[in-house]
Design an enzyme around this catalytic site. Structure first.
Site, mmCIF file in Angstrom:
data_model
loop_
_atom_site.group_PDB
_atom_site.id
_atom_site.type_symbol
_atom_site.label_atom_id
_atom_site.label_comp_id
_atom_site.label_asym_id
_atom_site.label_seq_id
_atom_site.Cartn_x
_atom_site.Cartn_y
_atom_site.Cartn_z
ATOM 1 N N PRO A 1 41.676 37.356 30.438
ATOM 2 C CA PRO A 1 42.708 36.412 30.881
ATOM 3 C C PRO A 1 43.175 36.766 32.287
ATOM 4 C CG PRO A 1 43.596 37.935 29.246
ATOM 5 C CD PRO A 1 42.136 38.217 29.330
ATOM 6 N N HIS A 2 43.494 35.752 33.080
ATOM 7 C CA HIS A 2 43.960 36.039 34.439
ATOM 8 C C HIS A 2 44.844 34.912 34.940
ATOM 9 C CE1 HIS A 2 40.114 33.866 34.832
ATOM 10 N NE2 HIS A 2 40.689 33.261 35.839
ATOM 11 N N GLY A 3 45.616 35.213 35.974
ATOM 12 C CA GLY A 3 46.487 34.193 36.554
ATOM 13 C C GLY A 3 46.940 34.595 37.938
ATOM 14 N N ASP B 1 40.685 29.594 40.522
ATOM 15 C CA ASP B 1 40.642 31.051 40.526
ATOM 16 C C ASP B 1 40.071 31.598 41.824
ATOM 17 O OD1 ASP B 1 39.511 31.039 37.086
ATOM 18 O OD2 ASP B 1 41.544 31.084 37.898
ATOM 19 N N LEU C 1 44.249 40.249 34.277
ATOM 20 C CA LEU C 1 44.322 40.459 35.733
ATOM 21 C C LEU C 1 45.313 39.460 36.314
ATOM 22 C CD1 LEU C 1 42.859 42.153 37.968
ATOM 23 C CD2 LEU C 1 41.556 40.107 38.437
#
Lengths: 605, 153
Positions: free
Chosen positions: B65-67, A531, B102
């Site tokens: 949640p993100h990616g 990330d 995001l």
């Protein structure tokens, strides 16, 4: 306290070194800072240079008398005349070859070289070598000036004194600048120009710390020189004025011509040097200045004024006493003879020839203008003055110093407007044709690529493989932030490569990116390495140069960069760090410069 | 950077319909501003993949949640509320009510991290979380967020 193992500049046994070390360590008792001490020394340097320039002038006159007054009388036959500059060149060549190679050539470039790559070290023997080599070159009729030599001698004096007292590298450079400015100040009776020259050309920057000692040295030197040689105006010129404002246009024209001519001189000088060096015809180095001298001598048979320093001709041109065809001839022949003298490796400065060529160019232009161009009321001498400044600036790329030196030397301030204007324009014009100045080009040709005082060419030749670390801390891509923070705490690096479970390179974690989130406790559970990683803009490989790496470090502001396998950008060879790169650069400089190890400043109790 | 800059009109949902993790994520990805995504399917895959590595349900009823995907052209966010709560494999094993998705382009870490940090900081406030859950419709949700943003300038 251990004895400083730095080699002594005196070739004497250890007892002397130990004794001197005791003396040096005596001074810190007075609790003098190195800066205060520096100022005190600048007086010593100024006085020394003033005395030295008087001595040098005496030596020059003596050799001149011997070779150019007594010898021709003995020779009788004027066709044998070229032997005299040949002998002078031979002497200079032998001195340069066998005693001190730094004595070859103009001198200012050597001083710059010492500052940039040799940590401010100039050997003491350079003073002697340069004095004699130049005296022989100039005294035998070689076409060059005495300023470059005196600058180098002054700089050598400054460096020697500084190393005697174990000054740090930065202050050593200041002392060199003191010596150089003192030299100019004494020879030209131009103390302001001396200061500016040192700051503008030698040091390349104007800091207050350097200003004070340089000014002091310059003034002291001028005082000493004045005491021995009296009040001198180097050139007496009529009181030229800038009356007709429209003439500014013509001065601009002259500036353009001077810019072109200056650049042409630079090119011709180095083309001649190439002729003597690269297509050497197998000639030994000490013979080349002799050949150059002989050729110059042949020019001298036909046109004696093209030889030697040439101040009389300059003076005449400044008075408008020379006719146009003569001026043109002198300009061309001086260009040729200077290129031959200096290009062949004899020892002399480029300043006086530049004054000569500038004055003849300006004078010629002034004459032409008076006849053919409208609105010209100034005599050709005025154009000669401006021409001098413009031409010198075109070669040195130092408009400030050039303008001021001409004003100081001629005592004429009224032409300052067209003079400054033309000087600055001439530099612009010259740079269009040739980016390097007459000094920096010499360094450039030697392979030094100076970028902000750092020698990029050193870094260009070193591959990344020199400093790559094959063992390094890395982070797997799914590692949570909590563990990354732990790793940063344990490691002594700041940035880390991120790899997948097969060890393939995925990206970098830069400390300055994650600094913010490191302290957000909630994020520790939310984020993983993937990330927060980023990618370096361009891949570095083992064969990439350290110069490329330096550029990358500057662009990303990172402390660590990945090194990837050629052709397989997912495989990591290792990492490199910014500090390793800089350390490698320093080490390389030491090796190349064959400089003495660092000198420590006198320690305070 | 404020949250309102990342969210757009459509990307605020007061009543999510999904009944499990996957449906919720689909719904959230669908709501991302069309200008910011070039391939919804691929972006959903990225988000699901990331979710599998480590759950983004950080507890206190929140999930972020993100990616990152090459099929995202610009940083984009979606705020969604499910009043009834959903099991999202949260760290504290409690149901999750508040979701902030995001999505970000590849190889860009700075703004991505900053946005996540800001979301996390805002959602720390218990009162804020309650107001979000109690909001009835899109407008009141937006008003609630804007109000909270003012306190965290």
């Amino acid at each position: 306290m251990d004895v400083d193992p730095a080699p002594s500049i005196l070739t004497s046994p250890n007892a002397t070194t130990r004794f001197w070390n005791r003396i040096v360590r005596f001074f810190p008792r007075f609790n003098l800072s190195e800066q205060t001490f520096l100022i005190g020394l600048s007086i010593l340097i100024g006085v020394g240079c003033g005395a030295g320039s008087v001595l040098f002038q005496w030596l020059l006159d003596a050799v001149h008398g011997l070779l150019l007054v007594d010898a021709p009388a003995l020779l009788g036959n004027s066709f044998l005349f070229p032997l005299i500059p040949a002998v002078g060149g031979l002497a200079a060549g032998l001195i340069a070859c066998f005693y001190a190679v730094e004595a070859r050539g103009p001198g200012v470039a050597e001083v710059m070289n010492a500052i940039i790559t040799r940590r401010g070290v100039i050997r003491a023997r350079v003073m002697v070598a340069k004095a004699f080599a130049s005296a022989f070159t100039l005294g035998s009729g070689g076409s060059a000036g005495s300023e470059g030599p005196i600058i180098q001698i002054g700089a050598a004096w400054g460096s020697t004194v500084g190393r005697l007292f174990r000054f740090s590298e930065a202050n050593l450079k200041t002392l060199i600048a003191c010596g150089a400015s003192a030299g100019i100040s004494a020879i030209f009776n131009a103390p302001i120009a001396g200061v500016l020259f040192s700051l503008e050309i030698i040091l390349g920057d104007f800091t207050i710390a350097a200003f004070t000692p340089v000014v002091i040295a310059s003034v002291m030197s001028a005082v000493v020189a004045k005491a021995y040689m009296g009040e001198r105006q180097v050139f007496e010129v009529p009181d030229y004025q800038f009356v007709n404002l429209h003439e500014l246009g013509w001065y601009v024209f002259l500036a353009v011509l001077a810019g072109v001519a200056g650049a042409a001189f630079i090119r011709m000088l180095y083309a001649t040097e190439d002729l003597f060096n690269r297509r050497a015809y197998g000639m030994p180095a000490w013979l080349k200045p002799a050949v150059g001298g002989a050729l110059v001598g042949m020019i001298g048979i036909g046109c004696p004024p093209a030889l030697g320093v040439g101040y009389e001709i300059i003076g005449a041109a400044l008075h408008g006493q020379i006719l146009l065809p003569t001026l043109g001839l002198l300009l061309g022949l001086k260009l040729l003879s200077t290129s031959l003298t200096v290009g062949s490796g004899a020892s002399g400065g480029l300043f006086a020839p530049s004054l000569f060529m500038g004055a003849t160019l300006g004078g010629a232009f002034g004459r032409l203008a008076a006849t053919w161009l409208p609105g010209v009321v100034s005599p050709s001498g005025a154009y000669a003055v401006v021409g001098m400044s413009a031409f010198v600036a075109a070669t040195t790329h130092a408009p400030l110093t050039s303008s001021l030196i001409i004003v100081e030397m001629t005592g004429n301030y009224r032409l300052i407007l067209p003079l400054m204007f033309a000087t600055v324009l001439a530099v612009v014009m010259a740079r269009v044709i040739e980016r390097e100045s007459i000094y920096s080009l010499k360094l450039r040709r030697r392979g030094l690529n100076i970028h902000q005082g750092r020698d990029l060419s050193v870094l260009e030749k070193l591959p990344v493989s020199r400093i790559v670390r094959p063992d390094f801390d890395f982070i797997r891509e799914h590692t949570p932030l909590r563990e990354i923070v732990d790793l940063i705490g344990r490691s002594n690096l700041n940035d880390f490569p991120v790899v997948d479970d097969k060890g393939g390179f995925k990206g970098m974690i830069w400390f300055h990116d994650i600094r913010e989130v490191m302290l957000e406790y909630d994020m520790h559970a939310l984020l993983i390495a993937e990330d927060v990683m980023g990618k370096p803009p361009a891949a570095l490989e083992l064969s990439s140069s350290l110069a490329d790496a330096l550029v990358q470090f500057s662009n990303t502001d990172a402390d660590t960069l990945p090194v990837l396998r050629t052709g397989s950008p997912a495989e990591l060879e290792g990492i490199i760090t910014r500090s390793d790169l800089l350390r490698s650069y320093e080490r390389e400089l030491l090796i190349r410069g064959r400089a003495e190890p660092r000198h420590r400043a006198p320690r305070r109790r | 950077m404020t949250l309102m800059e990342i969210l757009s009109g459509r990307s605020v949902i007061a009543g999510l319909r999904g009944r499990n993790k996957r449906e919720i994520l689909e719904e959230l990805v669908d709501a991302v501003d069309g200008d910011k995504i070039t391939d919804r399917g691929k972006v959903l895959d990225a988000v699901l993949l990331r979710e599998e590595i480590m759950s983004t349900g950080i507890g206190h009823g929140i999930a972020i949640p993100h990616g990152k995907s090459e099929y995202v052209s610009e940083l984009g966010g979606v705020l969604g509320i499910k009043r009834e709560g959903v099991d999202f494999d949260a760290l504290d094993d409690q149901p999750t009510f508040i979701f902030f998705l995001l999505v970000s382009p590849m190889d860009v870490s700075g703004p991505h991290i900053k946005a996540l940090a800001r979301i996390s900081r805002l959602l720390k406030g218990e009162a804020f979380r309650r107001h979000l859950i109690e909001s009835e419709d899109r407008e009141s949700l937006i008003a609630c967020v804007e109000e909270e943003e003012k306190h965290h300038s």
